[in-house]
Design a protein around this motif. Structure first.
Motif, PDB file in Angstrom:
ATOM      1  N   ALA A  97       0.811  -1.216   0.000  1.00 32.67           N
ATOM      2  CA  ALA A  97       0.000   0.000   0.000  1.00 32.67           C
ATOM      3  C   ALA A  97       0.847   1.271   0.000  1.00 32.67           C
ATOM      4  N   PHE A  98       2.161   1.106  -0.162  1.00 30.53           N
ATOM      5  CA  PHE A  98       3.062   2.258  -0.056  1.00 30.53           C
ATOM      6  C   PHE A  98       2.740   3.337  -1.096  1.00 30.53           C
ATOM      7  N   LYS A  99       2.475   2.945  -2.331  1.00 28.20           N
ATOM      8  CA  LYS A  99       2.232   3.932  -3.372  1.00 28.20           C
ATOM      9  C   LYS A  99       0.961   4.729  -3.107  1.00 28.20           C
ATOM     10  N   ILE A 100      -0.092   4.054  -2.701  1.00 27.37           N
ATOM     11  CA  ILE A 100      -1.327   4.788  -2.415  1.00 27.37           C
ATOM     12  C   ILE A 100      -1.139   5.675  -1.186  1.00 27.37           C
ATOM     13  N   GLY A 101      -0.266   5.231  -0.280  1.00 24.34           N
ATOM     14  CA  GLY A 101       0.064   6.079   0.864  1.00 24.34           C
ATOM     15  C   GLY A 101       0.742   7.365   0.437  1.00 24.34           C
ATOM     16  N   LEU A 102       1.658   7.252  -0.521  1.00 28.30           N
ATOM     17  CA  LEU A 102       2.325   8.453  -1.042  1.00 28.30           C
ATOM     18  C   LEU A 102       1.331   9.402  -1.700  1.00 28.30           C
ATOM     19  N   ARG A 103       0.380   8.836  -2.462  1.00 33.51           N
ATOM     20  CA  ARG A 103      -0.608   9.689  -3.116  1.00 33.51           C
ATOM     21  C   ARG A 103      -1.498  10.382  -2.086  1.00 33.51           C
ATOM     22  N   ALA A 104      -1.851   9.651  -1.045  1.00 37.88           N
ATOM     23  CA  ALA A 104      -2.672  10.236   0.017  1.00 37.88           C
ATOM     24  C   ALA A 104      -1.921  11.371   0.717  1.00 37.88           C
ATOM     25  N   LEU A 105      -0.635  11.116   0.992  1.00 32.85           N
ATOM     26  CA  LEU A 105       0.186  12.120   1.670  1.00 32.85           C
ATOM     27  C   LEU A 105       0.253  13.403   0.852  1.00 32.85           C
ATOM     28  N   LYS A 106       0.471  13.261  -0.454  1.00 33.80           N
ATOM     29  CA  LYS A 106       0.543  14.432  -1.316  1.00 33.80           C
ATOM     30  C   LYS A 106      -0.796  15.154  -1.382  1.00 33.80           C
ATOM     31  N   PHE A 118      -3.280  15.234   0.850  1.00 34.89           N
ATOM     32  CA  PHE A 118      -3.552  15.943   2.104  1.00 34.89           C
ATOM     33  C   PHE A 118      -2.759  17.250   2.171  1.00 34.89           C
ATOM     34  N   ARG A 119      -1.492  17.176   1.850  1.00 38.30           N
ATOM     35  CA  ARG A 119      -0.631  18.366   1.932  1.00 38.30           C
ATOM     36  C   ARG A 119      -1.053  19.436   0.937  1.00 38.30           C
ATOM     37  N   GLN A 120      -1.392  19.016  -0.285  1.00 37.36           N
ATOM     38  CA  GLN A 120      -1.845  19.985  -1.282  1.00 37.36           C
ATOM     39  C   GLN A 120      -3.160  20.643  -0.885  1.00 37.36           C
ATOM     40  N   SER A 121      -3.921  19.967  -0.031  1.00 41.22           N
ATOM     41  CA  SER A 121      -5.206  20.497   0.422  1.00 41.22           C
ATOM     42  C   SER A 121      -5.078  21.338   1.684  1.00 41.22           C
ATOM     43  N   GLU A 173     -12.571  19.064  13.450  1.00 36.73           N
ATOM     44  CA  GLU A 173     -13.041  19.654  12.196  1.00 36.73           C
ATOM     45  C   GLU A 173     -12.382  19.027  10.977  1.00 36.73           C
ATOM     46  N   GLU A 174     -11.119  18.704  11.093  1.00 38.28           N
ATOM     47  CA  GLU A 174     -10.367  18.184   9.952  1.00 38.28           C
ATOM     48  C   GLU A 174     -10.847  16.806   9.503  1.00 38.28           C
ATOM     49  N   HIS A 175     -11.582  16.106  10.374  1.00 43.97           N
ATOM     50  CA  HIS A 175     -11.957  14.730  10.054  1.00 43.97           C
ATOM     51  C   HIS A 175     -12.840  14.655   8.808  1.00 43.97           C
ATOM     52  N   GLU A 176     -13.833  15.520   8.724  1.00 41.31           N
ATOM     53  CA  GLU A 176     -14.721  15.493   7.567  1.00 41.31           C
ATOM     54  C   GLU A 176     -13.955  15.797   6.281  1.00 41.31           C
ATOM     55  N   ARG A 177     -13.026  16.742   6.359  1.00 42.03           N
ATOM     56  CA  ARG A 177     -12.220  17.084   5.188  1.00 42.03           C
ATOM     57  C   ARG A 177     -11.367  15.889   4.760  1.00 42.03           C
ATOM     58  N   VAL A 178     -10.792  15.177   5.729  1.00 43.37           N
ATOM     59  CA  VAL A 178      -9.976  14.006   5.413  1.00 43.37           C
ATOM     60  C   VAL A 178     -10.822  12.933   4.752  1.00 43.37           C
ATOM     61  N   LYS A 179     -12.029  12.718   5.253  1.00 47.75           N
ATOM     62  CA  LYS A 179     -12.886  11.674   4.677  1.00 47.75           C
ATOM     63  C   LYS A 179     -13.258  12.031   3.229  1.00 47.75           C
ATOM     64  N   GLU A 180     -13.493  13.306   2.973  1.00 50.91           N
ATOM     65  CA  GLU A 180     -13.787  13.739   1.593  1.00 50.91           C
ATOM     66  C   GLU A 180     -12.592  13.471   0.676  1.00 50.91           C
ATOM     67  N   LEU A 181     -11.411  13.728   1.165  1.00 55.14           N
ATOM     68  CA  LEU A 181     -10.216  13.531   0.349  1.00 55.14           C
ATOM     69  C   LEU A 181      -9.940  12.039   0.127  1.00 55.14           C
ATOM     70  N   VAL A 182     -10.252  11.212   1.134  1.00 49.68           N
ATOM     71  CA  VAL A 182     -10.082   9.783   0.974  1.00 49.68           C
ATOM     72  C   VAL A 182     -11.012   9.253  -0.126  1.00 49.68           C
ATOM     73  N   LEU A 183     -12.270   9.729  -0.143  1.00 47.33           N
ATOM     74  CA  LEU A 183     -13.197   9.336  -1.213  1.00 47.33           C
ATOM     75  C   LEU A 183     -12.659   9.772  -2.574  1.00 47.33           C
ATOM     76  N   GLN A 184     -12.091  10.964  -2.610  1.00 44.38           N
ATOM     77  CA  GLN A 184     -11.488  11.470  -3.854  1.00 44.38           C
ATOM     78  C   GLN A 184     -10.315  10.581  -4.277  1.00 44.38           C
ATOM     79  N   LEU A 185      -9.538  10.135  -3.291  1.00 45.57           N
ATOM     80  CA  LEU A 185      -8.371   9.300  -3.571  1.00 45.57           C
ATOM     81  C   LEU A 185      -8.800   7.929  -4.113  1.00 45.57           C
ATOM     82  N   VAL A 186      -9.792   7.341  -3.468  1.00 45.20           N
ATOM     83  CA  VAL A 186     -10.267   6.011  -3.865  1.00 45.20           C
ATOM     84  C   VAL A 186     -10.889   6.067  -5.256  1.00 45.20           C
ATOM     85  N   GLY A 187     -11.555   7.180  -5.582  1.00 44.33           N
ATOM     86  CA  GLY A 187     -12.203   7.309  -6.873  1.00 44.33           C
ATOM     87  C   GLY A 187     -11.265   7.695  -7.989  1.00 44.33           C
ATOM     88  N   ALA A 188     -10.003   8.059  -7.656  1.00 44.39           N
ATOM     89  CA  ALA A 188      -9.049   8.517  -8.682  1.00 44.39           C
ATOM     90  C   ALA A 188      -8.641   7.386  -9.608  1.00 44.39           C
TER      91      ALA A 188
END
Length: 414
Positions: A337-346, A348-351, A399-414
């Motif tokens: 899962a390392f590659k998807i971890g890198l994409r998630a990390l990027k 989150f930071r870009q957001s 507060e950040e939790h909802e934003r993280v969940k939205e980004l995770v959905l975006q990541l999974v759908g990418a």
């Protein structure tokens, strides 16, 4: 094989890290916030200048010039000095860069300064200052503006209750000349009783005897005439305008008739914010009006007033800021899962979320390591890019939790 000698830190310098660094950064962050509120521009000036800039601004006989400056000849044969303070360099820039067209100027700067002296608590050979100046404003309102700024900074740092503003006037040129003559006459009567340093000051810089710490000088200095008897009407009016302005702004102050600045270009207001919480090194912020300095450096006669404060001393007084914690910590529980971890990390930071990732060591221990980071949101990732499982965890109300969940959905759908 020759043994490599372990490097050593030079005495009187410091490496700033951890709690100390957080305190240090907190001072600079508050300073930047307050200077913006007061519409001061930031300026950057060189770490070294031609030695004459400091010798002419601080006085050939001052302790800083005669004993404490780091001065050396460079390869081109020029005599240069590491800056021991900021005001002289800013005034030099005002002259050489043609900043007269921008006057009046409200300026701040900060950074390392250098003085060769015996290291002790709150005092280093390389240390750091914050500095605020108003150049080109002759009115007492400029003095008030700088003092109110300093007072607000100390309040925002949470240390104002333990600090006292001591204030004095040095008068105008006529006042100062008359007072100096009276002081010389007084000290001449006691020349043989004065310390060796004060006997030298009597010839070059008699006002400095008033703030001598040598026990041989104290009773003589305490019995010297006060400046009030020599104040011109204009000088008295100027000082009254400063104190009235401070009263109107709600800044508390106390008169210290023995507070002086030895060099002739200093005029009118002199001040120090002092505390008893640092032992003998009680001054945390100090300054005054220097209407004759720019002319003394060869520029046009231009009024100025400013102050400086030691960052280390202020940092010693404030409460310890909380340690920085990331918004998100990612635990990559499968190496696949390392590659998807890198994409998630990027993502989150870009957001705009601060994020870090644990993806090394035993996969079974990564989740436990992530929980110890105490981030606001923990994200765990299993599986590979074709079939990944991403879970999030956070305390209720983050507060950040909802934003993280939205980004995770975006990541999974990418």
């Amino acid at each position: 094989m020759a043994r490599i000698e372990t490097p050593k830190r030079i005495r009187g310098t410091q490496d700033i890290f951890g709690d100390e660094q957080r305190r240090f950064a907190a001072v600079l962050e508050k300073f930047d916030r307050v200077r913006r509120l007061y519409c001061f521009q930031r300026v950057e000036i060189p770490v070294f200048e031609a030695t004459g800039v400091f010798a002419r601004s601080m006085g050939e006989t001052s302790d800083v010039v005669s004993k404490e400056m780091y001065t050396f000849e460079d390869k081109g044969g020029d005599l240069i000095t590491l800056r021991p303070e900021f005001t002289a360099g800013i005034c030099r820039a005002f002259i050489t860069e043609g900043w007269q067209q921008h006057a009046p100027m409200k300026l701040v700067t900060s950074g390392a300064v250098f003085r060769y002296e015996r290291p002790q608590k709150g005092r280093f050979r390389q240390f750091h200052q914050i500095d605020a100046e108003i150049i080109g404003a002759a009115e007492p309102a400029a003095d008030v503006e700088l003092l109110v700024l300093a007072d607000q900074l100390l309040h925002e740092l949470g240390i104002a209750d333990g600090v006292t503003l001591q204030l004095n006037t040095l008068g105008d040129a006529e006042t100062r000349d008359a007072w100096r003559t009276a002081l010389v006459a007084h000290f001449e009567k006691h020349r043989e009783e004065l310390s060796e340093d004060s006997q030298t000051r009597l010839e070059k810089n008699p006002l400095r005897i008033l703030d001598s710490k040598d026990p041989r000088d104290r009773s003589i200095a305490d019995s010297a005439p006060d400046i009030d008897a020599y104040l011109t009407e204009e000088a008295a009016t100027f000082f009254r305008a400063v104190t009235d302005g401070l009263d109107a702004a709600g800044v508390q102050w106390t008169r210290n008739a023995r507070l002086v600045r030895g060099l002739d270009y200093y005029r009118h207001t002199a001040f120090e914010f002092v505390t008893d919480r640092l032992g003998a090194q009680g001054t945390v912020l100090a300054g005054g009006r220097y209407d004759g300095l720019i002319g003394n450096l060869g520029g046009p006669e231009t009024p100025g007033v400013g102050w400086a404060a030691g960052v280390e001393r202020l940092a010693m007084l404030i409460e310890e800021p909380p340690a920085e914690k990331p918004d998100v910590i990612i635990a990559v529980e499968d190496d696949s899962a390392f590659k998807i971890g890198l994409r998630a990390l990027k993502l989150f930071r870009q957001s705009g979320l601060s994020a870090d990732m644990i993806a090394t060591g035993s996969p079974r221990k990564r989740y436990d390591k992530a929980t110890k980071v105490l981030a606001k949101v923990l994200v765990s990732i299993r599986g590979d890019e074709d079939s990944s499982e991403i879970n999030t965890r956070a305390a209720q109300g983050v507060e950040e939790h909802e934003r993280v969940k939205e980004l995770v959905l975006q990541l999974v759908g990418a």
